[in-house]
Motif scaffolding. Structure first.
Motif, mmCIF file in Angstrom:
data_model
loop_
_atom_site.group_PDB
_atom_site.id
_atom_site.type_symbol
_atom_site.label_atom_id
_atom_site.label_comp_id
_atom_site.label_asym_id
_atom_site.label_seq_id
_atom_site.Cartn_x
_atom_site.Cartn_y
_atom_site.Cartn_z
ATOM 1 N N CYS A 1 -11.735 29.158 19.533
ATOM 2 C CA CYS A 1 -11.316 27.768 19.239
ATOM 3 C C CYS A 1 -10.394 27.769 18.035
ATOM 4 N N GLU A 2 -9.370 26.921 18.088
ATOM 5 C CA GLU A 2 -8.466 26.743 16.959
ATOM 6 C C GLU A 2 -8.277 25.257 16.699
ATOM 7 N N VAL A 3 -8.222 24.904 15.445
ATOM 8 C CA VAL A 3 -7.940 23.524 15.056
ATOM 9 C C VAL A 3 -6.699 23.526 14.172
ATOM 10 N N ASP A 4 -5.829 22.554 14.387
ATOM 11 C CA ASP A 4 -4.645 22.423 13.522
ATOM 12 C C ASP A 4 -5.156 22.028 12.136
ATOM 13 N N PRO B 1 0.825 -1.206 0.000
ATOM 14 C CA PRO B 1 0.000 0.000 0.000
ATOM 15 C C PRO B 1 0.864 1.263 0.000
ATOM 16 N N ARG B 2 0.358 2.285 -0.642
ATOM 17 C CA ARG B 2 1.048 3.569 -0.663
ATOM 18 C C ARG B 2 0.927 4.214 0.708
ATOM 19 N N PRO B 3 1.909 5.028 1.083
ATOM 20 C CA PRO B 3 1.788 5.729 2.360
ATOM 21 C C PRO B 3 0.616 6.705 2.299
ATOM 22 N N LEU B 4 -0.016 6.882 3.436
ATOM 23 C CA LEU B 4 -1.171 7.776 3.505
ATOM 24 C C LEU B 4 -0.735 9.241 3.489
ATOM 25 N N LYS B 5 -1.532 10.068 2.834
ATOM 26 C CA LYS B 5 -1.326 11.515 2.866
ATOM 27 C C LYS B 5 -2.075 12.057 4.070
ATOM 28 N N ASN B 6 -1.574 13.120 4.629
ATOM 29 C CA ASN B 6 -2.286 13.781 5.726
ATOM 30 C C ASN B 6 -3.572 14.388 5.193
ATOM 31 N N GLY B 7 -4.544 14.482 6.084
ATOM 32 C CA GLY B 7 -5.810 15.101 5.725
ATOM 33 C C GLY B 7 -5.845 16.546 6.183
ATOM 34 N N THR B 8 -7.010 17.143 6.073
ATOM 35 C CA THR B 8 -7.186 18.523 6.525
ATOM 36 C C THR B 8 -8.301 18.573 7.559
ATOM 37 N N ALA B 9 -8.208 19.548 8.437
ATOM 38 C CA ALA B 9 -9.238 19.760 9.461
ATOM 39 C C ALA B 9 -9.624 21.237 9.441
ATOM 40 N N ALA B 10 -10.921 21.466 9.586
ATOM 41 C CA ALA B 10 -11.423 22.853 9.590
ATOM 42 C C ALA B 10 -12.479 22.990 10.669
ATOM 43 N N LEU B 11 -12.445 24.100 11.370
ATOM 44 C CA LEU B 11 -13.423 24.384 12.419
ATOM 45 C C LEU B 11 -14.764 24.767 11.781
ATOM 46 N N VAL B 12 -15.814 24.087 12.225
ATOM 47 C CA VAL B 12 -17.163 24.398 11.758
ATOM 48 C C VAL B 12 -17.857 25.299 12.784
ATOM 49 N N ARG B 13 -17.692 24.928 14.076
ATOM 50 C CA ARG B 13 -18.326 25.718 15.134
ATOM 51 C C ARG B 13 -17.512 25.580 16.419
ATOM 52 N N CYS B 14 -17.341 26.685 17.134
ATOM 53 C CA CYS B 14 -16.598 26.692 18.388
ATOM 54 C C CYS B 14 -17.521 26.292 19.542
ATOM 55 N N ALA B 15 -16.923 25.772 20.601
ATOM 56 C CA ALA B 15 -17.683 25.424 21.807
ATOM 57 C C ALA B 15 -18.006 26.692 22.589
ATOM 58 N N SER B 16 -19.085 26.615 23.351
ATOM 59 C CA SER B 16 -19.488 27.757 24.198
ATOM 60 C C SER B 16 -20.196 27.207 25.430
#
Length: 176
Positions: free
Chosen positions: A166-169, A84-99
């Motif tokens: 809130c911040e997401v990597d 199998p090929r090595p996996l590529k990293n994915g992406t993450a995005a904030l949809v809504r912050c906690a409150s």
């Protein structure tokens, strides 16, 4: 003449029995090399006929057939495409912050790979002065070429009221 013809038949049959018992058969190199480690008796490794005719050994009798068969098997080898090929990293995005009203942050994780994968998603929750109140990280399973919406709980921290930002990597690290 009758006695002489009968003598030739007995001689031909005797010769066939001797040939069959010593391992000479249809001219194929069956031999005993490989099974017993020697090359005694039988034909050499090249095809040979041990009589001057190319047909039967004599007097019209057919050549004896070999009494054993040899089966060759091969061990399958892994093809280069099986790795199998090595996996590529994915992406993450904030949809809504906690409150305080809703103590769950919502993150969308995308998988660019052609197979399902698990990604590590890292988040930080900060107060009004920009100081980190909570750090969180979790494993998120995402289908091939798909996306998953993931809820991150802040309830157990006991500091939900302090969250202002809130911040997401943005890099979701592929684990497996």
């Amino acid at each position: 003449m009758y006695a002489q013809g009968r003598g030739l038949k007995v001689t031909a049959v005797s010769a066939m029995v001797v040939l069959a018992l010593t391992g000479f058969s249809s001219g194929h190199a069956q031999g005993s090399r490989g099974r017993h480690g020697d090359d005694g008796g039988g034909c050499s490794s090249s095809r040979q006929d041990h009589d001057s005719s190319s047909g039967s050994p004599g007097n019209g009798a057919p050549r004896p057939r070999p009494t054993h068969t040899t089966t060759h098997t091969s061990t399958p080898t892994a093809s280069p495409s099986a790795t199998p090929r090595p996996l590529k990293n994915g992406t993450a995005a904030l949809v809504r912050c906690a409150s305080a009203a809703d103590p769950y942050a919502v993150v969308e994780v995308r998988n660019p790979n052609g197979r399902a994968a698990v990604f590590f998603v890292k988040m930080t929750f900060k107060n009004g002065r920009g100081l980190v109140v909570i750090s969180a990280g979790d494993q998120v399973s995402v289908p091939a070429k798909g996306r998953t919406t993931y809820r991150v709980s802040t309830i157990s921290s006991g500091r939900v009221e302090e969250i202002a930002h809130c911040e997401v990597d943005p890099i979701a690290v592929a684990n497996w």
